[in-house]
Design a protein around this motif. Structure first.
Motif, PDB file in Angstrom:
ATOM      1  N   HIS A 299      -0.539  -4.282 -11.094  1.00 57.79           N
ATOM      2  CA  HIS A 299      -0.542  -3.444  -9.903  1.00 57.79           C
ATOM      3  C   HIS A 299       0.406  -4.040  -8.877  1.00 57.79           C
ATOM      4  O   HIS A 299       0.607  -5.256  -8.827  1.00 57.79           O
ATOM      5  CB  HIS A 299      -1.948  -3.339  -9.290  1.00 57.79           C
ATOM      6  CG  HIS A 299      -3.028  -3.113 -10.283  1.00 57.79           C
ATOM      7  ND1 HIS A 299      -4.163  -3.888 -10.362  1.00 57.79           N
ATOM      8  CD2 HIS A 299      -3.135  -2.201 -11.286  1.00 57.79           C
ATOM      9  CE1 HIS A 299      -4.936  -3.468 -11.344  1.00 57.79           C
ATOM     10  NE2 HIS A 299      -4.324  -2.447 -11.926  1.00 57.79           N
ATOM     11  N   GLY A 300       0.943  -3.198  -8.052  1.00 58.91           N
ATOM     12  CA  GLY A 300       1.802  -3.649  -6.970  1.00 58.91           C
ATOM     13  C   GLY A 300       1.706  -2.701  -5.795  1.00 58.91           C
ATOM     14  O   GLY A 300       1.324  -1.532  -5.940  1.00 58.91           O
ATOM     15  N   GLU A 301       2.033  -3.209  -4.603  1.00 55.94           N
ATOM     16  CA  GLU A 301       2.057  -2.404  -3.383  1.00 55.94           C
ATOM     17  C   GLU A 301       0.736  -1.658  -3.179  1.00 55.94           C
ATOM     18  O   GLU A 301       0.730  -0.463  -2.873  1.00 55.94           O
ATOM     19  CB  GLU A 301       3.230  -1.420  -3.417  1.00 55.94           C
ATOM     20  CG  GLU A 301       4.588  -2.101  -3.540  1.00 55.94           C
ATOM     21  CD  GLU A 301       5.732  -1.104  -3.645  1.00 55.94           C
ATOM     22  OE1 GLU A 301       5.454   0.105  -3.749  1.00 55.94           O
ATOM     23  OE2 GLU A 301       6.885  -1.536  -3.636  1.00 55.94           O
ATOM     24  N   VAL A 302      -0.368  -2.376  -3.347  1.00 53.11           N
ATOM     25  CA  VAL A 302      -1.687  -1.760  -3.188  1.00 53.11           C
ATOM     26  C   VAL A 302      -2.046  -1.720  -1.709  1.00 53.11           C
ATOM     27  O   VAL A 302      -2.032  -2.746  -1.025  1.00 53.11           O
ATOM     28  CB  VAL A 302      -2.766  -2.540  -3.966  1.00 53.11           C
ATOM     29  CG1 VAL A 302      -4.123  -1.859  -3.806  1.00 53.11           C
ATOM     30  CG2 VAL A 302      -2.385  -2.645  -5.442  1.00 53.11           C
ATOM     31  N   THR A 303      -2.326  -0.550  -1.192  1.00 52.64           N
ATOM     32  CA  THR A 303      -2.817  -0.392   0.176  1.00 52.64           C
ATOM     33  C   THR A 303      -4.047   0.493   0.146  1.00 52.64           C
ATOM     34  O   THR A 303      -4.180   1.366  -0.731  1.00 52.64           O
ATOM     35  CB  THR A 303      -1.751   0.238   1.093  1.00 52.64           C
ATOM     36  OG1 THR A 303      -1.410   1.542   0.599  1.00 52.64           O
ATOM     37  CG2 THR A 303      -0.495  -0.626   1.144  1.00 52.64           C
ATOM     38  N   TRP A 304      -4.940   0.255   1.090  1.00 53.11           N
ATOM     39  CA  TRP A 304      -6.128   1.103   1.147  1.00 53.11           C
ATOM     40  C   TRP A 304      -6.683   1.140   2.555  1.00 53.11           C
ATOM     41  O   TRP A 304      -6.445   0.260   3.371  1.00 53.11           O
ATOM     42  CB  TRP A 304      -7.184   0.623   0.148  1.00 53.11           C
ATOM     43  CG  TRP A 304      -7.910  -0.639   0.530  1.00 53.11           C
ATOM     44  CD1 TRP A 304      -9.069  -0.743   1.240  1.00 53.11           C
ATOM     45  CD2 TRP A 304      -7.527  -1.978   0.198  1.00 53.11           C
ATOM     46  NE1 TRP A 304      -9.429  -2.060   1.375  1.00 53.11           N
ATOM     47  CE2 TRP A 304      -8.504  -2.839   0.747  1.00 53.11           C
ATOM     48  CE3 TRP A 304      -6.456  -2.527  -0.505  1.00 53.11           C
ATOM     49  CZ2 TRP A 304      -8.433  -4.219   0.608  1.00 53.11           C
ATOM     50  CZ3 TRP A 304      -6.383  -3.903  -0.634  1.00 53.11           C
ATOM     51  CH2 TRP A 304      -7.363  -4.725  -0.087  1.00 53.11           C
ATOM     52  N   ARG A 305      -7.416   2.192   2.819  1.00 48.82           N
ATOM     53  CA  ARG A 305      -8.111   2.373   4.088  1.00 48.82           C
ATOM     54  C   ARG A 305      -9.547   2.764   3.771  1.00 48.82           C
ATOM     55  O   ARG A 305      -9.777   3.731   3.036  1.00 48.82           O
ATOM     56  CB  ARG A 305      -7.425   3.430   4.952  1.00 48.82           C
ATOM     57  CG  ARG A 305      -8.080   3.614   6.340  1.00 48.82           C
ATOM     58  CD  ARG A 305      -7.433   4.782   7.063  1.00 48.82           C
ATOM     59  NE  ARG A 305      -6.019   4.531   7.303  1.00 48.82           N
ATOM     60  CZ  ARG A 305      -5.561   3.901   8.378  1.00 48.82           C
ATOM     61  NH1 ARG A 305      -6.411   3.458   9.301  1.00 48.82           N
ATOM     62  NH2 ARG A 305      -4.263   3.736   8.549  1.00 48.82           N
ATOM     63  N   THR A 306     -10.487   2.011   4.328  1.00 45.49           N
ATOM     64  CA  THR A 306     -11.899   2.217   3.994  1.00 45.49           C
ATOM     65  C   THR A 306     -12.680   2.683   5.209  1.00 45.49           C
ATOM     66  O   THR A 306     -12.553   2.120   6.306  1.00 45.49           O
ATOM     67  CB  THR A 306     -12.526   0.922   3.462  1.00 45.49           C
ATOM     68  OG1 THR A 306     -11.843   0.528   2.261  1.00 45.49           O
ATOM     69  CG2 THR A 306     -13.999   1.115   3.139  1.00 45.49           C
TER      70      THR A 306
END
Length: 306
Positions: A224-231
């Motif tokens: 995986h690469g460039e993983v972004t998230w908003r929770t």
């Protein structure tokens, strides 16, 4: 909040309990008393408690063994012995929430490529051979992940920072029982000294970190690469809980600050920050350099006489 006056139920003596205490012991007859303060927004009544399992004798034994381990600590520290020990029911919050996470990531799928090439062998002949290499195909992925984060433990005490509490975790929360005053009777029991807002902030950060770990496990692909998230958090629940901790102050030199050890009163796990002796570090570095220099000299001599 100022101290609270109460009467010993056994001998009738007038006692004063500190502002942050939930229990007191009578100095005249040693009878324990539990203070039932009126609940407030930042000091709700405890919901759960975990009882002590580790005895004070065992906690002292574990602490003495721990003090001997840090190799770079001063000798006086390694020889020190804690003589005071206090059993404390420390306030924490158990935090649970339903989380909804929007994420994006680059998903890498590995595949093997076999190629043919020509080369010259040891006999000078031209030969054809094959070799394999791994390549990765990347694609973008976006989605939603819904999780329920359950029973994250965060401190409610200014006296026990969250990283120190994490140092003696985990607790086996299967041993939780509903709070009753008689469970903490005779023990030091602390009231929450952090606000609800501070504790919720700690809990949300822990929950977001837990979501990040689960998200990495959930994503498909080989890498995986460039993983972004908003929770986002919903249906948040906080339950004030009292956990057992042994507190052991260690003074190893008159001119040095006290080092505090915390021992998990259920499992015996220890947290402490050992001081570092600069002299011991220098000696260790010199020894390593001496060994490397000796090895280099031996290799040089072997080369000269071979």
């Amino acid at each position: 909040m100022s101290g609270l006056s109460l009467e010993c139920r056994n001998c009738g003596a007038a006692l004063v309990a500190g502002a942050g205490q939930r229990s007191a012991r009578c100095p005249y007859c040693a009878s324990p008393s539990v203070i039932e303060r009126p609940p407030s927004a930042d000091r709700p009544p405890p919901a759960f408690v975990v009882g002590f399992v580790v005895t004070p004798e065992r906690a002292l034994e574990l602490a003495r063994a721990w003090l001997e381990r840090p190799l770079f600590a001063p000798g006086a520290f390694r020889r020190a012995a804690p003589h005071e020990i206090t059993g404390l029911y420390a306030p924490v919050y158990l935090y649970s929430a339903a989380t909804s996470t929007s994420y994006s990531a680059s998903i890498g799928e590995d595949y093997t490529v076999t190629e043919t090439y020509t080369t010259t062998d040891s006999q000078g002949r031209t030969v054809t051979r094959t070799r394999s290499r791994v390549e990765t195909e990347w694609r973008e992925l976006r989605g939603e992940l819904a999780l329920y984060v359950n029973d994250r433990v965060v401190t409610a005490s200014r006296g026990i920072p969250n990283h120190e509490l994490e140092g003696i975790e985990p607790y086996d929360l299967r041993a939780l029982r509903r709070y009753r005053a008689d469970v903490v009777s005779g023990w030091a029991a602390e009231e929450p000294s952090l606000t609800i807002e501070e504790c919720v902030g700690l809990a949300r950060r822990e929950a977001e970190a837990a979501v990040g770990v689960r998200l990495a496990q959930f994503l498909p692909g080989d890498r995986h690469g460039e993983v972004t998230w908003r929770t986002g958090m919903a249906h948040e629940d906080l339950a004030l809980t009292l956990l057992p901790i042994w507190v052991l102050p260690v003074r190893y030199a008159p001119d040095q600050p006290v080092v505090r050890l915390l021992v998990n009163g259920q499992t015996g796990r220890i947290y402490g920050k050992a001081p570092v002796s600069v002299l011991r570090v220098i000696v260790a570095v010199l020894l390593v350099l001496g060994v490397l220099a000796g090895a280099a000299a031996a290799i040089w001599l072997l080369g000269e006489y071979s």
